[in-house]
Write a protein that holds these residues in place. Structure first.
Motif, PDB file in Angstrom:
ATOM      1  N   ARG A 190      39.884  -2.373 -15.788  1.00  0.00           N
ATOM      2  CA  ARG A 190      40.869  -2.992 -14.896  1.00  0.00           C
ATOM      3  C   ARG A 190      42.052  -3.482 -15.708  1.00  0.00           C
ATOM      4  O   ARG A 190      41.893  -4.045 -16.792  1.00  0.00           O
ATOM      5  N   ALA A 191      43.252  -3.265 -15.178  1.00  0.00           N
ATOM      6  CA  ALA A 191      44.484  -3.751 -15.799  1.00  0.00           C
ATOM      7  C   ALA A 191      45.382  -4.262 -14.682  1.00  0.00           C
ATOM      8  O   ALA A 191      45.931  -3.466 -13.917  1.00  0.00           O
ATOM      9  N   GLY A 192      45.466  -5.585 -14.558  1.00  0.00           N
ATOM     10  CA  GLY A 192      46.194  -6.141 -13.431  1.00  0.00           C
ATOM     11  C   GLY A 192      45.538  -5.707 -12.137  1.00  0.00           C
ATOM     12  O   GLY A 192      44.346  -5.904 -11.932  1.00  0.00           O
ATOM     13  N   ASP A 193      46.313  -5.057 -11.267  1.00  0.00           N
ATOM     14  CA  ASP A 193      45.782  -4.580  -9.984  1.00  0.00           C
ATOM     15  C   ASP A 193      45.234  -3.161 -10.072  1.00  0.00           C
ATOM     16  O   ASP A 193      44.685  -2.650  -9.091  1.00  0.00           O
ATOM     17  N   GLN A 194      45.372  -2.523 -11.220  1.00  0.00           N
ATOM     18  CA  GLN A 194      44.873  -1.153 -11.385  1.00  0.00           C
ATOM     19  C   GLN A 194      43.382  -1.153 -11.714  1.00  0.00           C
ATOM     20  O   GLN A 194      42.906  -1.995 -12.489  1.00  0.00           O
ATOM     21  N   VAL A 195      42.665  -0.218 -11.131  1.00  0.00           N
ATOM     22  CA  VAL A 195      41.231  -0.076 -11.405  1.00  0.00           C
ATOM     23  C   VAL A 195      40.924   1.391 -11.662  1.00  0.00           C
ATOM     24  O   VAL A 195      41.318   2.269 -10.885  1.00  0.00           O
ATOM     25  N   TRP A 196      40.243   1.657 -12.768  1.00  0.00           N
ATOM     26  CA  TRP A 196      39.768   3.005 -13.085  1.00  0.00           C
ATOM     27  C   TRP A 196      38.255   2.965 -13.238  1.00  0.00           C
ATOM     28  O   TRP A 196      37.708   2.075 -13.894  1.00  0.00           O
ATOM     29  N   ARG A 197      37.562   3.902 -12.616  1.00  0.00           N
ATOM     30  CA  ARG A 197      36.124   4.053 -12.816  1.00  0.00           C
ATOM     31  C   ARG A 197      35.869   5.486 -13.250  1.00  0.00           C
ATOM     32  O   ARG A 197      36.420   6.421 -12.665  1.00  0.00           O
ATOM     33  N   GLY A 198      35.029   5.651 -14.247  1.00  0.00           N
ATOM     34  CA  GLY A 198      34.751   6.991 -14.735  1.00  0.00           C
ATOM     35  C   GLY A 198      33.334   7.128 -15.243  1.00  0.00           C
ATOM     36  O   GLY A 198      32.647   6.145 -15.498  1.00  0.00           O
ATOM     37  N   ALA A 199      32.888   8.364 -15.386  1.00  0.00           N
ATOM     38  CA  ALA A 199      31.546   8.657 -15.870  1.00  0.00           C
ATOM     39  C   ALA A 199      31.573   9.982 -16.611  1.00  0.00           C
ATOM     40  O   ALA A 199      32.397  10.858 -16.334  1.00  0.00           O
ATOM     41  N   ALA A 200      30.663  10.135 -17.564  1.00  0.00           N
ATOM     42  CA  ALA A 200      30.562  11.383 -18.322  1.00  0.00           C
ATOM     43  C   ALA A 200      29.090  11.646 -18.632  1.00  0.00           C
ATOM     44  O   ALA A 200      28.329  10.719 -18.921  1.00  0.00           O
ATOM     45  N   GLY A 201      28.699  12.904 -18.566  1.00  0.00           N
ATOM     46  CA  GLY A 201      27.337  13.273 -18.913  1.00  0.00           C
ATOM     47  C   GLY A 201      26.402  13.299 -17.722  1.00  0.00           C
ATOM     48  O   GLY A 201      26.829  13.423 -16.571  1.00  0.00           O
ATOM     49  N   VAL A 202      25.108  13.164 -18.016  1.00  0.00           N
ATOM     50  CA  VAL A 202      24.089  13.286 -16.981  1.00  0.00           C
ATOM     51  C   VAL A 202      23.275  11.999 -16.877  1.00  0.00           C
ATOM     52  O   VAL A 202      23.117  11.260 -17.845  1.00  0.00           O
ATOM     53  N   ALA A 203      22.751  11.762 -15.681  1.00  0.00           N
ATOM     54  CA  ALA A 203      21.890  10.613 -15.444  1.00  0.00           C
ATOM     55  C   ALA A 203      20.431  10.925 -15.726  1.00  0.00           C
ATOM     56  O   ALA A 203      19.608  10.006 -15.830  1.00  0.00           O
ATOM     57  N   ASP A 204      20.101  12.207 -15.857  1.00  0.00           N
ATOM     58  CA  ASP A 204      18.720  12.632 -16.057  1.00  0.00           C
ATOM     59  C   ASP A 204      18.736  13.925 -16.871  1.00  0.00           C
ATOM     60  O   ASP A 204      19.264  14.941 -16.415  1.00  0.00           O
ATOM     61  N   LEU A 205      18.198  13.861 -18.081  1.00  0.00           N
ATOM     62  CA  LEU A 205      18.221  15.044 -18.948  1.00  0.00           C
ATOM     63  C   LEU A 205      17.355  16.174 -18.407  1.00  0.00           C
ATOM     64  O   LEU A 205      17.606  17.342 -18.695  1.00  0.00           O
ATOM     65  N   ASP A 206      16.336  15.846 -17.623  1.00  0.00           N
ATOM     66  CA  ASP A 206      15.452  16.880 -17.095  1.00  0.00           C
ATOM     67  C   ASP A 206      16.087  17.662 -15.954  1.00  0.00           C
ATOM     68  O   ASP A 206      15.957  18.885 -15.868  1.00  0.00           O
ATOM     69  N   THR A 207      16.779  16.949 -15.070  1.00  0.00           N
ATOM     70  CA  THR A 207      17.327  17.610 -13.879  1.00  0.00           C
ATOM     71  C   THR A 207      18.802  17.950 -14.009  1.00  0.00           C
ATOM     72  O   THR A 207      19.319  18.761 -13.234  1.00  0.00           O
ATOM     73  N   GLY A 208      19.503  17.320 -14.964  1.00  0.00           N
ATOM     74  CA  GLY A 208      20.933  17.540 -15.078  1.00  0.00           C
ATOM     75  C   GLY A 208      21.752  16.812 -14.034  1.00  0.00           C
ATOM     76  O   GLY A 208      22.956  17.065 -13.893  1.00  0.00           O
TER      77      GLY A 208
END
Length: 372
Positions: free
Chosen positions: A30-48
């Motif tokens: 967050r920067a002032g009123d700006q909001v960025w949300r991001g993600a990279a990769g996998v939540a489960d190595l078995d299922t991808g």
């Protein structure tokens, strides 16, 4: 603009951490009123299954900031005295001369001299929190063990002291925060986790934050993978785990959005009073996990980023998962980051963690996120 966010740059920096060896990670900046949300990769190595930014996550020692806030609110109401000896409140747990010389403040900022109890309930960890001569065997032995808080405290209190109470330098110890949990129970008559939930978490309007009641993480979450300094290969899934071994020291589950909200309210003086926040920002030198020295306040410490600005926050780790939350002193820029692998650094002959590409990639993302 000083506070502007560059989504492409943030996404690229997050992706680099994934490429360096973290299965999945996600963040809110967050920067002032700006909001960025991001993600990279996998939540489960078995299922991808892909990781997303709204997942719940074990935040480890970030829990300590919540526990501290609950204690300081009772200090403000006059029910606890910050510089009173802990023996006044818990003589059965810290008896005699130690109970008289260790204050509530010393528990919060780790200058009590009380040792870490974890090596006594996880024998293969030996010298933890220093990496040293350890093996990960105990992690599996106690995956579903329901530990008794008083027994863990007794092990930490009975262990050889790691310092003189109130000295200028402390040693990080979860024993301190289990005692703070016992203090909350003694003063309020309510179990610490319930009291922190009612007086801090719900008061702050955090909808996805809470203490687990069983080994599962409720709601959507990623699996978390422990490497234990290269001794577990491939990294092992520890997302199902009984967290009674840390309780009010490190058991909390949250989201990056909730963590940012909490720290934003904290720095704005809406969780504890301005006088309590000032106490939280009075630091001492503390010898922390894996041979690091940090300037530690009361459940809060400076997060160092290149540039002139001061950031405050807390990091956390559990078996497999890591978290870092930081906010600029003026509240106008902040970051909460969660990642799904821990202790990726191999140890040298002296038991010290060695550099890994993940370290540099995480530092680079932090600089981009916090404007360093």
């Amino acid at each position: 603009m000083r506070n502007s966010l560059d989504p492409a740059q943030l996404n690229a920096a997050l992706e680099e951490v994934h490429r360096a060896g973290i299965p999945g990670l996600f963040a809110e900046v967050r920067a002032g009123d700006q909001v960025w949300r991001g993600a990279a990769g996998v939540a489960d190595l078995d299922t991808g299954r892909p990781v997303t930014a709204d997942l719940r996550h074990r935040v480890g020692s970030v829990t300590k900031t919540f526990t501290t806030a609950a204690v300081l609110r009772l200090v403000e109401s006059g029910e606890i005295e910050l510089d009173a000896p802990v023996g006044r409140y818990l003589p059965e747990l810290v008896p005699g001369e130690r109970g008289a010389s260790i204050t509530v403040r010393m528990l919060i900022n780790h200058t009590s001299g009380l040792a870490e109890y974890l090596p006594y309930i996880y024998p293969s960890l030996k010298g933890f929190p220093v990496a040293g001569d350890t093996r990960p065997d105990s992690l599996d032995d106690h995956r579903f063990t329901r530990f008794d808080t008083v027994e863990m405290i007794e092990k930490g209190v009975a262990a050889p002291a790691v310092g003189t109470p109130g000295s200028g330098q402390g040693v990080y110890s979860n024993t301190n925060y289990l005692l703070l949990g016992a203090l909350l129970l003694k003063v309020t008559g309510t179990p610490a986790e319930e009291y922190i939930t009612r007086d801090v978490i719900e008061r702050a309007g955090l909808r996805d934050t809470g203490f687990p009641t069983d080994p599962q993480i409720d709601g959507p979450h990623a699996r978390i993978y422990e490497s234990w300094f290269g001794m577990i290969e491939p990294a092992r899934d520890y997302s199902v785990y009984d967290m009674s071994f840390v309780g009010p020291a490190a058991a909390l589950v949250s989201t990056v959005a909730d963590l940012n909200r909490f720290f934003r309210l904290l720095l704005a003086g809406e969780i504890v009073a301005a006088s309590s926040l000032a106490e939280m920002q009075r630091t001492v030198r503390v010898f922390s996990q894996e041979s690091k020295i940090i300037d530690y306040g009361l459940g809060l410490y400076p997060v160092h980023v290149s540039g002139p600005n001061t950031f405050w926050g807390h990091g956390g780790s559990v078996w497999g998962g890591g978290t870092l939350a930081a906010i600029r002193a003026d509240g106008e820029r902040q970051m909460a980051l969660a990642f799904t692998r821990q202790r990726w650094n191999a140890l040298d002959a002296d038991g010290r963690p060695q550099p890994h590409p993940i370290d540099a990639a995480l530092a680079a993302f932090q600089r981009v996120a916090l404007g360093g």
